[in-house]
Scaffold this active site. Sequence first.
Site, short mmCIF file in Angstrom:
data_model
loop_
_atom_site.label_atom_id
_atom_site.label_comp_id
_atom_site.label_asym_id
_atom_site.label_seq_id
_atom_site.Cartn_x
_atom_site.Cartn_y
_atom_site.Cartn_z
N ASP A 37 99.46 27.20 12.08
CA ASP A 37 100.26 28.33 11.59
C ASP A 37 100.85 29.10 12.76
O ASP A 37 100.15 29.83 13.45
CB ASP A 37 99.35 29.23 10.73
CG ASP A 37 100.10 30.41 10.11
OD1 ASP A 37 101.24 30.72 10.54
OD2 ASP A 37 99.54 31.05 9.21
N LYS A 79 98.38 44.92 9.50
CA LYS A 79 97.33 43.91 9.35
C LYS A 79 96.50 43.78 10.62
O LYS A 79 95.32 43.43 10.58
CB LYS A 79 98.00 42.57 9.02
CG LYS A 79 97.04 41.47 8.59
CD LYS A 79 97.83 40.26 8.11
CE LYS A 79 96.96 39.08 7.75
NZ LYS A 79 97.77 37.95 7.25
N GLU A 83 93.94 31.74 4.56
CA GLU A 83 95.32 31.25 4.59
C GLU A 83 95.40 29.72 4.73
O GLU A 83 96.16 29.08 4.00
CB GLU A 83 96.11 31.96 5.70
CG GLU A 83 96.41 33.41 5.33
CD GLU A 83 96.77 34.30 6.52
OE1 GLU A 83 96.98 33.76 7.63
OE2 GLU A 83 96.84 35.53 6.33
N ASP A 94 100.45 36.46 -0.37
CA ASP A 94 100.33 36.25 1.07
C ASP A 94 100.66 37.59 1.72
O ASP A 94 101.82 37.98 1.78
CB ASP A 94 101.32 35.15 1.52
CG ASP A 94 101.42 35.03 3.05
OD1 ASP A 94 100.64 35.68 3.76
OD2 ASP A 94 102.30 34.27 3.50
P1 ADP Z 1 104.32 35.84 10.42
O1 ADP Z 1 103.29 34.80 10.10
O2 ADP Z 1 104.11 36.45 11.76
O3 ADP Z 1 104.47 36.83 9.32
P2 ADP Z 1 106.53 34.03 9.79
O4 ADP Z 1 105.69 32.91 9.38
O5 ADP Z 1 107.36 34.72 8.77
O6 ADP Z 1 105.72 35.12 10.61
O7 ADP Z 1 107.48 33.49 10.98
C1 ADP Z 1 108.42 34.32 11.59
C2 ADP Z 1 108.92 33.64 12.84
O8 ADP Z 1 109.56 32.41 12.49
C3 ADP Z 1 109.96 34.46 13.58
O9 ADP Z 1 109.70 34.42 14.96
C4 ADP Z 1 111.25 33.73 13.27
O10 ADP Z 1 112.22 33.90 14.29
C5 ADP Z 1 110.77 32.30 13.20
N1 ADP Z 1 111.72 31.43 12.51
C6 ADP Z 1 112.18 31.53 11.24
N2 ADP Z 1 113.08 30.57 10.97
C7 ADP Z 1 113.20 29.82 12.12
C8 ADP Z 1 113.98 28.68 12.50
N3 ADP Z 1 114.83 28.11 11.64
N4 ADP Z 1 113.84 28.20 13.74
C9 ADP Z 1 112.99 28.77 14.61
N5 ADP Z 1 112.23 29.85 14.33
C10 ADP Z 1 112.33 30.38 13.09
MG MG Z 2 102.31 34.02 8.40
#
Ligand code: ADP
Ligand code: MG
Length: 654
Positions: A211, A81, A185, A14
């Site tokens: 997502d 990206k 994805e 990923d």
């Molecule tokens: P991306 O797809 O942009 O790479 P992710 O899927 O890793 O991002 O998600 C990251 C986001 O998820 C961040 O904004 C982070 O603060 C939020 N996040 C992670 N854990 C929690 C949680 N327990 N509650 C709310 N938001 C969360």
């Molecule tokens: Mg992501």
Amino acid sequence: MNAPEDKGPIVGIDLGTTNSLVAVFEGGAPRVLETGGASIVPSVVRYEQDPAAPGGVRTIVGDDAKARAVEFPGRTISSAKRLMGRSLNDARADLPYLGYEVVEGEHGQARARVVFEDGSSREVTPQEVSATILRELRGLAESALGRQVGRAVVTVPAYFDDAQRQATRDAGRLAGLDVVRIVNEPTAAALAYGIGTRADATSGETVAVYDLGGGTFDVSVLRLTPSGGEGGTSFFQVLSTAGDTRLGGDDVDHLLVSMFAREIRALMDGEEPRLQVAGATKERGNDLSAFPPSTRRALKVFGESVKCRLSEDDAASVRIEINEGMVYERVVTRDELETMITPWVERTLGACGRAVRDAREHLGSGGVDAVILVGGSTRVPLVRRRVGEFFGVEPYTALDPDRVVALGAAVQGGILSGEATGSLLLDVIPLSLGVETAGGAVAKLIVRNSTAPARATEMFSTGVDGQTSIKINVLQGEREMVEDCRSLGVFELSGIPPMPAGIPQLEVEFLVDANGVLLVSAHERRSGKRAGLQVVPNHGLTRDEVERIERESFTHAREDMTRHRIADLITNSSLDLKWIGERLERFGDRLDAGAREDLVAQIASLRGMIDRARADWRSVEPNALHAAKETLDRASVRLQEISISESLRGDAEG
Ligand code: ADP
Ligand code: MG
């Protein structure tokens, strides 16, 4: 014969905007790879001048690069990206959000310019940045697996065009990886849940994948077309996709930060902090700009942590010492956060509406069959709730939303390498599923070899007076005792009003749906309290393991039965002892002396046996224990009669 394994596994990657992960399909299930406890690699690269390195520059990838990005903004590249396969012109809207310089390269392609402290610079293509991240993931996978990794499935957003997909392939090639397939994805997310991996997949099943990450949001509606034959795999068609590349969890952090900033300012200006705050974001810049960058950074980190705490708890207390004698202190409740972020959640639902409309001609009247949540921001309870309401189905949350895409990429890798055939992608439930009951015994709700979908419910109660919460331990296996089964997860049903033992009516429901996802829900009828858990029981389970568990259940059958029986006897006898003890205390003087002594002796004897059974279940013969319990029950008949007539009199008078 040249087995395909000779070339090593096909890992699943990923390659995310913010974070990247690598997973592998092995022994019947996918798992995310890690080294030294770390599995998530932030998609951030820092460039450093180093005369010893080839080309005079070396790269630092991941946590370190992310943590120090603010220190080295000119030479730390994140969100590459967003530039992949795009021209400078196409990427223009994104530029203000990137901390580094973006220039035009060959064929108008967007490139990052890395500027060093001595004023020199170098241009890197987004493919090169991504290749650096992929190389890091490849290294992680090789050290986790202890073997070389040369092939990968890499995921991209469903909306990526051909140029963006080609750029992703090129990045793989630069990293020395043979990208055997590029997978969408959302498709990967569906594969992670086993959708489309069964031979009996139903035709026309539709899946919505929602997502919501840190900075981007997208929703896709997929349709599954089954293979229609043995061995072949089904494929997914993307019916529609919608979203917003500028919407994500970061927005929530900003809302919280601007609220803190505003209130801290007010406090410093000697005003009463306004505690009633709606989502007014217009003044954000002004409020925030009053603080030095280090404070702003700290506030941003803090805002994110408060947000995450509120996904778990109803309230989070905040305390910031501003300067001597001045402390900013307040409690942020989940309700308050939900009010603040409602417009943000509704924007995502607007996109869901567009995706559903675009897919309408294929969807028919039935709507979507399953909804999968992906991305860290789907941990926000309001998001889960509203998405469920919007689609009218309980969304899948069993798999970690950060890992779903990598897991699904690994499933695709496993299918391509042949590793995933003969795995547990079946429509029968291979091992029994149940819950822990008093004394460490297991009550099975769904027995092994049931066909999915399957549903079962059972009533339970409390074992202790005034118990206000009940832990529900969900178990898998054929043995009778908890310690010999595998725990799939534990959850707690709390907020039950205090009642005497045995009075609460706890209904536990197990539902294994057509995709093999287990939904457990617990409902206390008197108070209406509910709680639940979702798991994919077959994950982390190999066929060999299933066979071993079956064999062991035969070997231990007799012993296990005895143990289960003793555990039940201990539980029931303890309730009897408690009840009889209480009555004896109150009404004992109404019995004649001989009967009373008899009762006291039998209580002592049963209690002694129970204590011994608790210490070592083998030390007690179950029939003897059963007999002792029966004897006591018979001897206490008179006491029961007295107690009943007393309570009737009490009612009549009262
Ligand atoms: P991306 O797809 O942009 O790479 P992710 O899927 O890793 O991002 O998600 C990251 C986001 O998820 C961040 O904004 C982070 O603060 C939020 N996040 C992670 N854990 C929690 C949680 N327990 N509650 C709310 N938001 C969360
Ligand atoms: Mg992501």
